[in-house]
Design a protein around this motif. Structure first.
Motif, PDB file in Angstrom:
ATOM      1  N   TYR A 180       0.977  -1.201  -0.117  1.00  0.00           N
ATOM      2  CA  TYR A 180       0.057   0.027  -0.020  1.00  0.00           C
ATOM      3  C   TYR A 180       0.890   1.244  -0.093  1.00  0.00           C
ATOM      4  N   ILE A 181       0.625   2.281  -0.710  1.00  0.00           N
ATOM      5  CA  ILE A 181       1.138   3.583  -0.877  1.00  0.00           C
ATOM      6  C   ILE A 181       0.205   4.500  -0.813  1.00  0.00           C
ATOM      7  N   GLY A 182       0.453   5.367   0.212  1.00  0.00           N
ATOM      8  CA  GLY A 182      -0.464   6.464   0.717  1.00  0.00           C
ATOM      9  C   GLY A 182       0.244   7.905   0.309  1.00  0.00           C
ATOM     10  N   ALA A 183      -0.748   8.870  -0.041  1.00  0.00           N
ATOM     11  CA  ALA A 183       0.092  10.211  -0.093  1.00  0.00           C
ATOM     12  C   ALA A 183       0.439  10.617   1.179  1.00  0.00           C
ATOM     13  N   GLN A 184      -0.471  10.438   2.293  1.00  0.00           N
ATOM     14  CA  GLN A 184      -0.079  11.176   3.736  1.00  0.00           C
ATOM     15  C   GLN A 184      -0.563  10.138   4.487  1.00  0.00           C
ATOM     16  N   ARG A 212       3.885   2.243   2.681  1.00  0.00           N
ATOM     17  CA  ARG A 212       4.911   3.392   2.243  1.00  0.00           C
ATOM     18  C   ARG A 212       3.991   4.818   2.296  1.00  0.00           C
ATOM     19  N   ILE A 213       4.537   5.823   2.674  1.00  0.00           N
ATOM     20  CA  ILE A 213       3.909   7.067   2.647  1.00  0.00           C
ATOM     21  C   ILE A 213       4.881   7.772   1.769  1.00  0.00           C
ATOM     22  N   VAL A 214       4.003   8.825   0.714  1.00  0.00           N
ATOM     23  CA  VAL A 214       4.893   9.578  -0.126  1.00  0.00           C
ATOM     24  C   VAL A 214       5.154  10.772   0.659  1.00  0.00           C
ATOM     25  N   GLY A 215       4.287  11.758   1.396  1.00  0.00           N
ATOM     26  CA  GLY A 215       4.713  12.787   1.917  1.00  0.00           C
ATOM     27  C   GLY A 215       5.121  13.860   0.936  1.00  0.00           C
ATOM     28  N   GLY A 216       5.755  14.851   1.512  1.00  0.00           N
ATOM     29  CA  GLY A 216       6.593  16.027   1.033  1.00  0.00           C
ATOM     30  C   GLY A 216       5.364  16.965   0.568  1.00  0.00           C
ATOM     31  N   ASP A 217       5.937  18.122  -0.090  1.00  0.00           N
ATOM     32  CA  ASP A 217       5.072  19.347  -0.403  1.00  0.00           C
ATOM     33  C   ASP A 217       3.931  18.793  -1.404  1.00  0.00           C
ATOM     34  N   ASN A 218       4.012  17.926  -2.249  1.00  0.00           N
ATOM     35  CA  ASN A 218       2.922  17.759  -3.217  1.00  0.00           C
ATOM     36  C   ASN A 218       2.917  16.157  -3.612  1.00  0.00           C
ATOM     37  N   PRO A 219       2.519  15.473  -2.570  1.00  0.00           N
ATOM     38  CA  PRO A 219       2.391  13.845  -2.687  1.00  0.00           C
ATOM     39  C   PRO A 219       1.514  13.354  -3.747  1.00  0.00           C
ATOM     40  N   GLY A 226       6.364   7.417  -6.751  1.00  0.00           N
ATOM     41  CA  GLY A 226       5.406   6.419  -6.752  1.00  0.00           C
ATOM     42  C   GLY A 226       6.339   5.240  -7.034  1.00  0.00           C
ATOM     43  N   TYR A 227       6.919   5.352  -8.476  1.00  0.00           N
ATOM     44  CA  TYR A 227       7.793   4.320  -8.854  1.00  0.00           C
ATOM     45  C   TYR A 227       8.657   3.741  -7.958  1.00  0.00           C
ATOM     46  N   GLU A 228       9.533   4.840  -7.398  1.00  0.00           N
ATOM     47  CA  GLU A 228      10.546   4.267  -6.311  1.00  0.00           C
ATOM     48  C   GLU A 228      10.037   3.282  -5.137  1.00  0.00           C
ATOM     49  N   LEU A 229       8.634   4.002  -4.595  1.00  0.00           N
ATOM     50  CA  LEU A 229       8.157   3.393  -3.398  1.00  0.00           C
ATOM     51  C   LEU A 229       7.722   2.007  -3.880  1.00  0.00           C
ATOM     52  N   ALA A 247      -1.775  11.093  -9.125  1.00  0.00           N
ATOM     53  CA  ALA A 247      -1.146  10.912 -10.357  1.00  0.00           C
ATOM     54  C   ALA A 247       0.270  10.440  -9.993  1.00  0.00           C
ATOM     55  N   THR A 248       0.568  10.324  -8.654  1.00  0.00           N
ATOM     56  CA  THR A 248       1.792   9.511  -8.194  1.00  0.00           C
ATOM     57  C   THR A 248       1.896   8.170  -8.447  1.00  0.00           C
TER      58      THR A 248
END
Length: 351
Positions: A180-184, A212-219, A226-229, A247-248
């Motif tokens: 699972y990948i979440g923006a926040q 994994r969580i994307v995080g950052g100013d514009n996740p 997204g590719y890396e995670l 779009a991530t």
């Protein structure tokens, strides 16, 4: 990484059936059912054009997900109902979007737009403020609740939809590890994750979930991240990855395609992005919700409170497995249908 760039550049229209299914939305404040008419009703006669202003969320158009759906609902209202509309694409970071959100909403309110739509939970504070400043203007906010007499909140039972795609993941995984990948790491994204995990374990108690969580100013607009995670999760033996980050997620889908594992899309039917790789998508029908709100507003029937969309009224569902039906276990669709019935009946209780 050139494949990701090509995916970002591609412009694909969101397909609509031309008729929006009838919904029964729940007004929690009054605890009663509201019947919502179909888009077949045609244009509504009015002395002047009904004007709608929509402020899109971070990431803007082209995300093949959240913003594109909100925009499509507004565009469909122009086609079917004859409204006029304008839209604003947001800033490039969460901080600036929250700082300027009130300015954007106020711009439409002071120009006498009939309905102003705030796309996303980041606009909650801004919507509360501007709705108070302009009590005669109707506002709609998506994915957040603002308690004001001139605000309607469109909410979605995303844990129900995530339960469904989690069940699919639990049925197709070979490694018993899903990703699972979440923006926040906030409440709304925890609801996605929890539903996903609960659905997977419901059909396959041996499943574990890596996150994994994307995080950052514009996740929501960093497909390279997204590719890396996704690759990090694949390295942990995850063979299904569900990304909830606008779009991530395009980058995550590309990583899954390269490694030969399954991805799960979100919000819109994203199965076409990588046919056979995206096993299903958690469809959150924001386009229909926006169209419904506009139609009710035009009729003078849009009330304050909450319009909730879920599995029971068709506002939440999986994609129709157009490209992956033959990749599912033999009894998967029957199991999924029964799970839907059990969620609606209350037999399955979600956390």
């Amino acid at each position: 990484m050139s494949k990701i760039s090509k995916l970002l550049i591609a412009i694909l229209a969101i397909l609509m059936t031309g008729a929006v299914a009838q919904f029964v939305a729940i007004n929690r404040e009054n605890n009663e059912n509201i019947k919502i008419d179909s888009a077949e009703s045609g244009q509504i006669e009015a002395d002047k054009p009904f004007k709608v202003g929509i402020v899109l969320s971070i990431g803007g158009l082209g995300d093949k997900s959240y913003n594109d759906l909100a925009y499509e609902g507004t565009r469909l209202a122009q086609e079917k109902l004859g409204i006029e509309y304008s839209y604003i694409e947001p800033a490039t970071s969460i901080e600036t979007e929250m700082a300027y959100g009130a300015h954007h909403l106020r711009q439409y309110a002071k120009e006498d737009y009939d309905l102003v739509i705030a796309t996303g939970f980041l606009f909650k504070d801004a919507c509360e403020k501007v709705a108070q400043e302009y009590p005669d203007v109707q506002f709609v906010i998506i994915d957040s609740v603002v308690a004001a007499p001139n605000v309607t909140s469109l909410t979605f039972k995303t844990n129900e939809g995530s339960f469904l795609v989690g069940a699919v993941a639990g049925m197709v995984t070979k490694t018993n590890t899903i990703g699972y990948i979440g923006a926040q790491d906030t409440e709304i994204f925890q609801e996605f994750r929890n539903g996903y995990e609960q659905g997977a374990v419901y059909v396959n108690p041996e499943v574990s979930i890596a996150s994994r969580i994307v995080g950052g100013d514009n996740p929501f607009a960093v497909p390279n991240r997204g590719y890396e995670l996704a690759n990090e999760l694949i390295a942990q033996q995850a063979d299904v990855v569900y990304t909830v980050a606008g779009a991530t997620g395009i980058g995550a889908i590309e990583a899954c395609k390269e490694k030969g594992i399954y991805a799960i899309g979100v919000d819109s039917d994203q199965d076409y992005i990588a046919k056979g790789t995206v096993i299903t998508s958690m469809m959150k029908k924001i386009d229909t919700a926006v169209y419904t709100a506009i139609e009710l507003a035009m009729k003078g029937e849009l009330e304050s409170g909450i319009l909730e969309f879920n599995i029971a009224n068709g506002g939440i569902d999986t994609s129709p497995f157009t490209h992956t039906r033959d990749q599912l276990p033999a009894d998967a669709l029957a199991k999924l249908d029964q799970i839907k019935k059990d969620i609606i009946s209350g037999k399955i209780k979600l956390n």
